[in-house]
Design a protein around this motif. Structure first.
Motif, mmCIF file in Angstrom:
data_model
loop_
_atom_site.group_PDB
_atom_site.id
_atom_site.type_symbol
_atom_site.label_atom_id
_atom_site.label_comp_id
_atom_site.label_asym_id
_atom_site.label_seq_id
_atom_site.Cartn_x
_atom_site.Cartn_y
_atom_site.Cartn_z
ATOM 1 N N LYS A 41 39.470 38.958 43.727
ATOM 2 C CA LYS A 41 38.436 37.825 42.944
ATOM 3 C C LYS A 41 37.578 36.406 43.158
ATOM 4 O O LYS A 41 36.847 36.075 42.105
ATOM 5 C CB LYS A 41 40.273 36.694 42.072
ATOM 6 C CG LYS A 41 40.639 38.134 41.193
ATOM 7 C CD LYS A 41 39.962 38.452 39.736
ATOM 8 C CE LYS A 41 41.284 38.928 39.209
ATOM 9 N NZ LYS A 41 39.954 39.861 38.212
ATOM 10 N N GLY A 42 37.193 36.615 44.651
ATOM 11 C CA GLY A 42 35.720 35.914 44.702
ATOM 12 C C GLY A 42 35.841 34.102 44.561
ATOM 13 O O GLY A 42 35.329 33.981 44.162
ATOM 14 N N ILE A 49 41.393 27.763 38.838
ATOM 15 C CA ILE A 49 42.033 29.388 38.180
ATOM 16 C C ILE A 49 42.206 29.656 39.578
ATOM 17 O O ILE A 49 41.192 29.552 40.381
ATOM 18 C CB ILE A 49 41.173 30.247 37.105
ATOM 19 C CG1 ILE A 49 41.108 28.547 36.141
ATOM 20 C CG2 ILE A 49 41.247 31.405 36.626
ATOM 21 C CD1 ILE A 49 41.861 29.106 35.286
ATOM 22 N N PRO A 50 43.458 30.016 40.009
ATOM 23 C CA PRO A 50 43.310 30.922 40.912
ATOM 24 C C PRO A 50 43.592 32.614 41.004
ATOM 25 O O PRO A 50 43.056 33.216 40.054
ATOM 26 C CB PRO A 50 45.274 31.044 41.057
ATOM 27 C CG PRO A 50 44.978 31.312 39.864
ATOM 28 C CD PRO A 50 45.180 30.198 39.022
ATOM 29 N N GLU A 88 52.780 37.606 33.640
ATOM 30 C CA GLU A 88 52.047 38.006 33.189
ATOM 31 C C GLU A 88 50.934 38.109 32.146
ATOM 32 O O GLU A 88 50.076 38.048 32.332
ATOM 33 C CB GLU A 88 52.958 39.488 32.730
ATOM 34 C CG GLU A 88 51.631 41.098 32.656
ATOM 35 C CD GLU A 88 52.625 42.238 31.914
ATOM 36 O OE1 GLU A 88 53.403 42.398 31.238
ATOM 37 O OE2 GLU A 88 51.865 42.750 32.799
ATOM 38 N N SER A 89 51.674 37.520 30.581
ATOM 39 C CA SER A 89 50.324 37.374 29.837
ATOM 40 C C SER A 89 49.818 36.257 29.400
ATOM 41 O O SER A 89 48.597 36.309 29.575
ATOM 42 C CB SER A 89 51.188 37.182 28.415
ATOM 43 O OG SER A 89 51.437 36.340 27.840
ATOM 44 N N GLU A 123 45.306 36.673 30.008
ATOM 45 C CA GLU A 123 44.846 35.850 29.508
ATOM 46 C C GLU A 123 43.846 35.086 30.520
ATOM 47 O O GLU A 123 42.732 34.373 29.979
ATOM 48 C CB GLU A 123 45.659 34.886 29.039
ATOM 49 C CG GLU A 123 45.305 34.391 27.466
ATOM 50 C CD GLU A 123 45.840 33.222 27.612
ATOM 51 O OE1 GLU A 123 45.762 32.285 26.803
ATOM 52 O OE2 GLU A 123 47.251 33.489 26.986
ATOM 53 N N TYR A 124 44.069 34.768 31.858
ATOM 54 C CA TYR A 124 43.219 34.156 32.609
ATOM 55 C C TYR A 124 42.123 34.779 33.720
ATOM 56 O O TYR A 124 41.796 34.473 34.738
ATOM 57 C CB TYR A 124 43.663 32.506 33.034
ATOM 58 C CG TYR A 124 43.899 31.610 32.101
ATOM 59 C CD1 TYR A 124 42.933 30.661 31.896
ATOM 60 C CD2 TYR A 124 45.142 31.402 31.482
ATOM 61 C CE1 TYR A 124 42.975 30.226 30.999
ATOM 62 C CE2 TYR A 124 45.531 30.878 30.159
ATOM 63 C CZ TYR A 124 44.129 29.959 30.250
ATOM 64 O OH TYR A 124 44.026 29.123 29.327
ATOM 65 N N ASP A 125 42.938 36.017 33.664
ATOM 66 C CA ASP A 125 42.115 36.781 34.559
ATOM 67 C C ASP A 125 43.010 36.470 35.707
ATOM 68 O O ASP A 125 41.768 36.634 36.291
ATOM 69 C CB ASP A 125 40.506 37.238 34.901
ATOM 70 C CG ASP A 125 40.049 37.609 34.972
ATOM 71 O OD1 ASP A 125 40.710 38.523 35.868
ATOM 72 O OD2 ASP A 125 38.696 37.885 35.826
#
Lengths: 426, 426, 426, 426
Positions: free
Chosen positions: C124-125, C194-195, C221-222, C226-228
């Motif tokens: 994810k960087g 955002i983690p 999970e959802s 939603e936030y990748d």
């Protein structure tokens, strides 16, 4: 404006919102090179509580320069500094029964915040610090680590060590958010290490004019006492009388361990202070320095302002009087446009927010339309969705009402255009 | 002085070295409340290159205040800022063939350093930064992480992430220390991650008047090019003409990516700049801010100084002339006391160090004895073992020689007392 | 025991709770050097789901050693590894419609967790990771940074960077704690970046047998989708059939991006796996290694266990059957002592907690009294206030009931002594 | 091999260098599924000092399994653990006059390193640690932070806090690199905070068979004493007799504060130890744990090996004898190919490097050509430019010579092909 575009970095911000070249200013007005006068409801983001070029301050500065008073003094003893210290002690601290040592830091708010965090960690020997959602405390590395807005938090430079964020008052509707902080502290497996300090604004100025209640602040203070955590009030934006009292926390009767002060303290000139409880004064000589912590012109300005405005209650009373006007007018305007806009009006003293909940982009447009009406007004909040009212405290009633009228005009125009555009689409 | 002891934090420093209350100042002198005049060889740690209360600057400030020029402007466009930008471009950058975007930061050196580090990391997407032994870049969290002196590095608050220290020029005697840096970069298992930037002073002012050679700086620049590392020159203390040229790195013919400027740029008033190569200007609008980045009084002072001193070579030539005096005199004094003191005299321009290698405590004592002779002079180096000469650039020859004489007198007195004490012991 | 006290570090723990020297073991029993047999309700903290010295496993190991099968294989291809891979694919993944790449890590849970976190950040960087209150994920630096319990978080060694803690299911009573996580993500000024990933246990084993509900896991999970954000399920303690299904999250129908497996996977021998969605397999060859990631004896044991226990539903059904017994018995016991103890019985599968809410010290005492009854049982929770039931899955009904009887006896004895002591005080 | 490609993560490494499926092994040989026998000069990266499936160890394991000895014991007292402790104390520590407490950690080297670093920081209350260029200490977060190789240091996951790298012995040719470390420590402005510990290998196994001299190690120890820094020897790869002595540092007469042991200690089974000076044993019970720190099969193997090989000097003498062979042969081979290859042969005990300085790619090719000759041999160094010889210590002379012959054959073939290819180009 070409020269700014060519020579200045892309980082420039407000110049984009208010694209004209200002030349002079006085009280609550700014005048551009074309001689057009703007009413200033932004006040240097809270730096100009005493107005632009306050005549008493200007006069004192001119006199001081004329007699070759020390301008730059590092942290050496100077007459101007001595007199400021004495005034601050006599006029601000003693009457409020407050006992603090005074530390002069580099003359910006962020330097005061950095100093406060460093001292708290030093004294407590703990590195963790708690800040709050939507808190804004500055953009140097330490300060930005306690600042929530991700516009200022890029993966490449953010320092995310040793800071935990807790929800500010009202973050979860009616829920008492202090119960969340308390549970994390009580539970030794919550992952929250007992922090050296919490840092908090009583009204989050950049964060959206979020107002902490008396009870919330009191509970925060008592949690700090219970867990031996230092309470840092960042009073940079809403101190210096913005709420009617000199310190914004006085109404809650709390007693912070450390207070950061900047913006209006220097009467428009760069200056910053950290107030610390005497038992926290565990610095070694010279352990924290800064070239401009002895900006003597600011000391002269600061002393002039303090002696003029804080030896009696006139300014406080005036703020309260004008708060009533601003609140009533904003509520009236909100009511008038309630079909189109879902607005919450909130604030304390002369820090008010006009929070437009149904559309995040409107606040920014309003700022721009207000500029066309010759009103300088900014937005705040994580999505810049709130119009922020921060007029100089010394604004007179007439100009305050005129400014509010211009704001109303801006809404009118914007709403009319939107309606037109909408009908044009059909 | 009681008032300072009672009200000000223990962190105060210079006030302890120079325990008197200064009231006025002019050029190279400070006058205390008793009317005693001191020669100033410290110059606000490099802030007063143009002297205290430079008459041209004072006059410009007074005029500006009298006509109600904008004092505080956030980062809005103002006439004063426009004129500063134009002057800086025309007088400083263009004649030197330099192409930089200008960023105004919070008005202190440390804010400029924080900004430079943040930008470098942002542009390169790497978090590591290389600094050098004995480097001093300020004391906010980011800046202190690149500052070597452990007086400012307490376990409780130091941020040690993402900074590696390399040896400065001369750190290992005759060894070329760039070979160490190069080897660490070449070897992919050295543990040194390729940094976003190196930050370096050409003369380490706080670190001991350690002077980087032309060759060393050139090799540093070429290593930076080779490994795609940004070169940040921190010119806060020794820029603004201190070395005879406006920028201290001009003699080496190098071309930094980012330059931090502060101290004397504002003619004694708080101001700081970051100069960045245009292709590095990757900021989003408002991504880095600061309340006092628009200190317009400083812009007025800065423009006055630039236009007065940098449109011809007079100041540069004067600095070189006075460097000769200071160097010869210090070498003569060192020679005179060579039995008692093992001294190295070194420096460039009007930044000189009198490094007493046989006894770390003497420099501090000399500062104190000099104060008795009415000379303000400070020490530097990791153990405060070096006396630092930083007179205002505009000091006249007579006063420069008088100051040096007072310094010599201080040594004489101290040495005599030491001899006496020593003989008394037998 | 003297030899342990003399030679082993003070860090030793369980040896203090169960102070006897065990020599042999079989199924659900441990036998000490004196020949005394103990029922084991701890099962190596979840490592012995298939029992001590499971005869099928022992036999397979002996055969393998006898024919000189590769014991240590780094990460080279071996027959034992090939056969394990095939079995795991055919017996575990394919029937569950799961598509994962398999990574062998150093053979302990913490190594799997370190690997999972590293991979998530790499892909994810982003460096931030979210963990949950009372989460336990191991004690190497990366794993301990996502572990909440402050017994493992000393100021001197904790790495607090890049981890944010959110409240686990049930942390604030009836409140849906996912709403807190969601709000922090939605609000770009919350201070929560955002983690890259969240890491979570479906039942917090060390944290107190806190059971996440199906709905909570589904919402988590959802939110991740939603936030990748990558969803890492740490199934080290409660995977491998502990809940009746092979993976503890199957009941919720969620589809984690990364799964960490260890403890019972190797049938009692050190082994750990990371399962990763194929598109996350962005490792460079050899980018993450570990000497013992090819512990072939464990592969032999693992394959034996999988083929014996997971080709049909017998074990799953047995777990469910025994869950009913344990639950009913614990509730009965809780009811019996409700005057003295305020108990909550909770759990899933064969992971049950007997949470004594009125007195944090009782659980520890009960563990000690149970030991006297020849029952091995441990506590969990931030204050060790919960008795934790983790018998081997293959325990037979009679021994399960006998163990529960011994536990009841331990309470009886303790309560009687407390009563006596209390009456003695009057 | 298809099954590995389909099911295993891309992270797999050695399987790519040695692409065959091994089924059995014995002593210094590995046999694949096709029955082809390979000589093993890699020995599990130092894990198989006592050979594959050492018959004494296998026999002990089989017996232990047959009698249902405890296999998994967490950190409870077991007979196997007791007997290992006693053997280690009597056979290893006492005869060497060493006084250490023993800590069992998760059974891999990186867990031992994590434990050592944590303990050092805990005891000294300082967070900084010094490691050395080309050091390799494992890949969990704490261990990778002291590992130099940037193959393992991605911006997204590296933890760069609190670690400083210093040059290892020989890093700058003839220069004594300890003088660099000393200068950084002496100078309080170097930017190097006094570390809690240094961690160092006496021979850098992964780093390139870089051999620290006796004098260098002694100076390192005396610097540690002088500055109150803990000395951690990471003896994971070159301990357990690899250099002829049990601990690799014995030849230098130094006395480390903490020693990490793993790899061969468990006779091929996962096991790791930390040895700590008794006064450093400041752990709270259970402060550092790990599920498999009680891998009793490994204790049985470890005790067997210790009692067999360390009660007299036979193994030590054999290592020295075989060192002579390996050294002479490698020097002879180097001499033979000196036209084509610029080789340095270096090492100590049975850890030798064949460092090909003129072409970084040859070592890798040689490993591949050697595999064709049925010799398993790996490379090391930051660019994999060194062929590493790590045969089992128990290899017999004939097989050692045969392996060396195969290596020579591999060079011959490679050189011939290169010559042919070169001539083909003309």
């Amino acid at each position: 404006m070409r020269i700014f575009e060519n020579l200045e970095s892309e980082v420039r911000g407000y110049i984009r919102s208010f694209p004209t070249i200002f030349e002079t200013s006085k009280g609550a007005t700014l005048t551009n090179e074309q001689g057009e006068e703007f009413i200033d409801f932004f006040a240097g983001a809270g730096t100009l509580n005493y107005g632009h070029n306050n005549p008493l301050i200007s006069e004192a500065l001119i006199k001081y320069l004329q007699k070759d008073g020390i301008v730059h003094g590092l942290d050496m003893a100077t007459t101007a500094k001595k007199e400021f210290l004495q005034s601050f002690q006599d006029t601000i601290l003693v009457p409020r029964n407050l006992d603090y040592k005074i530390q002069f830091t580099g003359p910006t708010g962020t330097n005061a915040v950095e100093t406060a965090l460093k001292l708290a960690r030093l004294v407590k020997g703990r590195s963790n610090v708690v800040s709050f959602t939507n808190g804004f405390h500055g953009l140097t590395q330490g300060s930005s680590s306690v600042t929530g807005n991700n516009d200022y938090r890029d993966e490449s430079y953010i320092s995310r060590s040793n800071v935990s964020f807790m929800p500010f008052d009202g973050y979860f509707g009616d829920m008492n958010t202090m119960s969340i902080f308390r549970k994390f502290l009580e539970d030794s497996s919550s992952g929250l290490d007992i922090p050296a300090a919490v840092i908090v604004e009583t009204i989050q100025g950049e964060g959206g004019i979020n107002v902490a209640s008396k009870e919330w602040l009191q509970e925060l203070e008592s949690i700090c006492r219970e867990y031996d955590i230092l309470l840092i009030i960042d009073d940079i934006q809403v101190g210096n009388g913005r709420t009617g009292e000199f310190f914004s926390f006085e109404f809650a009767g709390i007693n912070p361990d450390i207070i950061t002060i900047s913006k209006s303290i220097g009467g428009g000139l760069p200056m910053a202070l950290v107030l610390l409880k005497p038992d926290l004064d565990q610095w070694k000589p010279g352990e924290h320095t800064g070239t401009f912590r002895g900006n003597n012109l600011a000391f002269v300005a600061a002393r002039t302002a303090i002696e003029q405005y804080w030896q009696n209650d006139d300014l406080s009373n005036a703020v309260k009087y004008k708060e009533k006007i601003i609140k009533e007018e904003l509520q009236r305007i909100a009511e008038r446009f309630k079909e189109e806009l879902d607005v919450e009006v909130r604030g304390r003293g002369l820090a008010y927010g006009f929070d437009i909940k149904n559309d995040n982009s409107i606040a920014g447009e309003l700022s721009s339309y207000a500029f066309n009406e010759k009103l300088i007004i900014e937005t705040c909040g994580s999505e810049d969705q709130i119009v922020k009212f921060l007029p100089p405290l010394i604004i007179d009633e007439e100009m305050l009402r005129e400014g509010l009228k211009r704001f109303e005009k801006a809404i009118e125009t914007l709403m009319a255009e939107k309606k037109e555009k909408l009908s044009g689409e059909f």
